[in-house]
Motif scaffolding. Structure first.
Motif, PDB file in Angstrom:
ATOM      1  N   VAL A 144     -21.768  55.960  63.307  1.00 62.54           N
ATOM      2  CA  VAL A 144     -22.751  54.893  63.093  1.00 62.54           C
ATOM      3  C   VAL A 144     -24.093  55.276  63.712  1.00 62.54           C
ATOM      4  CG1 VAL A 144     -23.332  52.503  63.656  1.00 62.54           C
ATOM      5  CG2 VAL A 144     -21.017  53.078  62.903  1.00 62.54           C
ATOM      6  N   ALA A 145     -24.051  55.878  64.907  1.00 65.42           N
ATOM      7  CA  ALA A 145     -25.286  56.307  65.561  1.00 65.42           C
ATOM      8  C   ALA A 145     -26.005  57.359  64.718  1.00 65.42           C
ATOM      9  CB  ALA A 145     -24.980  56.850  66.949  1.00 65.42           C
ATOM     10  N   LYS A 146     -25.243  58.244  64.104  1.00 66.51           N
ATOM     11  CA  LYS A 146     -25.837  59.263  63.238  1.00 66.51           C
ATOM     12  C   LYS A 146     -26.457  58.635  61.996  1.00 66.51           C
ATOM     13  CE  LYS A 146     -24.673  63.650  60.965  1.00 66.51           C
ATOM     14  NZ  LYS A 146     -25.614  64.453  61.760  1.00 66.51           N
ATOM     15  N   ALA A 147     -25.804  57.633  61.447  1.00 61.26           N
ATOM     16  CA  ALA A 147     -26.312  56.965  60.249  1.00 61.26           C
ATOM     17  C   ALA A 147     -27.565  56.150  60.533  1.00 61.26           C
ATOM     18  CB  ALA A 147     -25.230  56.067  59.653  1.00 61.26           C
ATOM     19  N   THR A 148     -27.741  55.728  61.771  1.00 58.05           N
ATOM     20  CA  THR A 148     -28.868  54.846  62.124  1.00 58.05           C
ATOM     21  C   THR A 148     -29.763  55.495  63.169  1.00 58.05           C
ATOM     22  OG1 THR A 148     -27.525  53.739  63.810  1.00 58.05           O
ATOM     23  CG2 THR A 148     -27.503  52.798  61.597  1.00 58.05           C
ATOM     24  N   SER A 149     -29.970  56.785  63.069  1.00 57.59           N
ATOM     25  CA  SER A 149     -30.791  57.506  64.045  1.00 57.59           C
ATOM     26  C   SER A 149     -32.233  56.994  64.025  1.00 57.59           C
ATOM     27  CB  SER A 149     -30.774  59.006  63.739  1.00 57.59           C
ATOM     28  OG  SER A 149     -31.210  59.249  62.405  1.00 57.59           O
ATOM     29  N   ASP A 150     -32.919  57.142  65.163  1.00 55.35           N
ATOM     30  CA  ASP A 150     -34.273  56.616  65.316  1.00 55.35           C
ATOM     31  C   ASP A 150     -35.294  57.600  64.737  1.00 55.35           C
ATOM     32  OD1 ASP A 150     -36.485  55.185  65.960  1.00 55.35           O
ATOM     33  OD2 ASP A 150     -36.273  55.345  68.139  1.00 55.35           O
ATOM     34  N   ASP A 151     -35.280  57.713  63.445  1.00 61.11           N
ATOM     35  CA  ASP A 151     -36.256  58.533  62.725  1.00 61.11           C
ATOM     36  C   ASP A 151     -36.353  58.004  61.307  1.00 61.11           C
ATOM     37  OD1 ASP A 151     -34.119  59.757  61.125  1.00 61.11           O
ATOM     38  OD2 ASP A 151     -33.647  60.908  62.930  1.00 61.11           O
ATOM     39  N   GLU A 152     -37.225  58.598  60.534  1.00 58.52           N
ATOM     40  CA  GLU A 152     -37.449  58.117  59.175  1.00 58.52           C
ATOM     41  C   GLU A 152     -36.645  58.895  58.135  1.00 58.52           C
ATOM     42  OE1 GLU A 152     -41.621  57.998  58.402  1.00 58.52           O
ATOM     43  OE2 GLU A 152     -42.077  56.800  60.184  1.00 58.52           O
ATOM     44  N   THR A 153     -35.669  59.686  58.587  1.00 64.18           N
ATOM     45  CA  THR A 153     -34.820  60.442  57.675  1.00 64.18           C
ATOM     46  C   THR A 153     -33.740  59.535  57.103  1.00 64.18           C
ATOM     47  OG1 THR A 153     -35.182  62.433  59.000  1.00 64.18           O
ATOM     48  CG2 THR A 153     -33.347  62.467  57.434  1.00 64.18           C
ATOM     49  N   PRO A 154     -33.559  59.493  55.805  1.00 67.97           N
ATOM     50  CA  PRO A 154     -32.506  58.636  55.215  1.00 67.97           C
ATOM     51  C   PRO A 154     -31.125  59.059  55.688  1.00 67.97           C
ATOM     52  CG  PRO A 154     -34.056  59.382  53.538  1.00 67.97           C
ATOM     53  CD  PRO A 154     -34.364  60.169  54.767  1.00 67.97           C
ATOM     54  N   CYS A 155     -30.212  58.101  55.680  1.00 71.27           N
ATOM     55  CA  CYS A 155     -28.826  58.375  56.068  1.00 71.27           C
ATOM     56  C   CYS A 155     -28.203  59.349  55.062  1.00 71.27           C
ATOM     57  CB  CYS A 155     -28.034  57.075  56.110  1.00 71.27           C
ATOM     58  SG  CYS A 155     -26.281  57.268  56.476  1.00 71.27           S
ATOM     59  N   ALA A 156     -27.541  60.361  55.586  1.00 70.83           N
ATOM     60  CA  ALA A 156     -26.941  61.385  54.724  1.00 70.83           C
ATOM     61  C   ALA A 156     -25.818  60.790  53.883  1.00 70.83           C
ATOM     62  CB  ALA A 156     -26.411  62.533  55.568  1.00 70.83           C
ATOM     63  N   GLY A 157     -25.650  61.327  52.686  1.00 69.79           N
ATOM     64  CA  GLY A 157     -24.636  60.814  51.769  1.00 69.79           C
ATOM     65  C   GLY A 157     -23.227  60.970  52.297  1.00 69.79           C
ATOM     66  N   TYR A 158     -22.915  62.098  52.952  1.00 68.30           N
ATOM     67  CA  TYR A 158     -21.552  62.289  53.438  1.00 68.30           C
ATOM     68  C   TYR A 158     -21.218  61.326  54.564  1.00 68.30           C
ATOM     69  CZ  TYR A 158     -22.945  64.774  57.735  1.00 68.30           C
ATOM     70  OH  TYR A 158     -23.465  65.111  58.969  1.00 68.30           O
TER      71      TYR A 158
END
Length: 211
Positions: free
Chosen positions: A20-34
């Motif tokens: 969850v932390a990886k999916a919601t990281s504090d940056d503007e990069t979209p959440c990865a599909g995998y």
């Protein structure tokens, strides 16, 4: 398994939280599909689903617009692609999502309040998605009620001029002519009975419309 090998050494609960932390990281990069695919699968496990829910709702308490917006987008994705239990659980845990409706974070250096506005709008979309099924069911029930019951046809004979709509069975004929002055009905060339009293002929059809 698409996750790094280092994560496989961690307890399941920690792996789910890190995901969850990886999916919601504090940056503007979209959440990865995998990562999204892994989160979808976790919602179909009761224990893992509860951990994912707690972690996502916890991310909604962060001050970062990036974290909140990503968490809301992941929640919205799981509402449609995850297990039905995920949606049912969130219906009882709306407070962190509702709080995002009034969120105002630090202004972006170039976009100002736009990121905060995106958080507020996404929070409303999530709330709509949580209750979408109930709204549709209620709408369908109001539009498609039970069909109206057609009134029973009146098969009794009514004299001409009365309110009741007459209906007739096939007439029978005797071999001998009817005596003069009798009340036997005479028939026109069209086969419709003619009234003996000179009044209007009864209607050939019933009183129900084509609908």
């Amino acid at each position: 398994n698409l996750l790094p090998d280092s994560m496989n050494l961690l307890p399941d609960s920690m792996k789910h939280k890190n995901l969850v932390a990886k999916a919601t990281s504090d940056d503007e990069t979209p959440c990865a599909g995998y990562v999204q695919e892994e989160l979808k699968k976790l919602t179909f496990d009761q224990t893992a689903c509860a951990i994912v829910e707690d972690a996502l709702l916890g991310r909604l308490e962060k001050k970062s617009c990036n974290v909140r917006l990503k968490a809301l987008r992941v929640i919205k994705m799981l509402l449609t692609a995850g297990a039905p239990a995920f949606k049912r659980d969130l219906q009882r845990r709306l407070t962190p999502i509702r709080d995002c409706l009034h969120f105002r974070g630090e202004p972006h250096p170039t976009m100002g309040d736009v990121p905060s506005q995106m958080v507020r709008e996404c929070a409303q979309e999530v709330i709509n998605a949580i209750f979408e099924t109930e709204v549709l069911e209620h709408s369908d029930a109001s539009r498609f009620g039970p069909p109206p019951t057609a009134p029973a046809a009146n098969h009794s004979y009514a004299p001409p001029g009365s309110a009741a709509t007459p209906s007739f069975s096939a007439p029978s004929f005797s071999s001998s002519p009817a005596p003069s002055g009798s009340s036997a009905a005479s028939f026109s060339s069209s086969g419709a009975p003619a009234a003996s009293g000179g009044g209007p002929a009864p209607s050939k059809y019933g009183g129900f419309g084509s609908d």
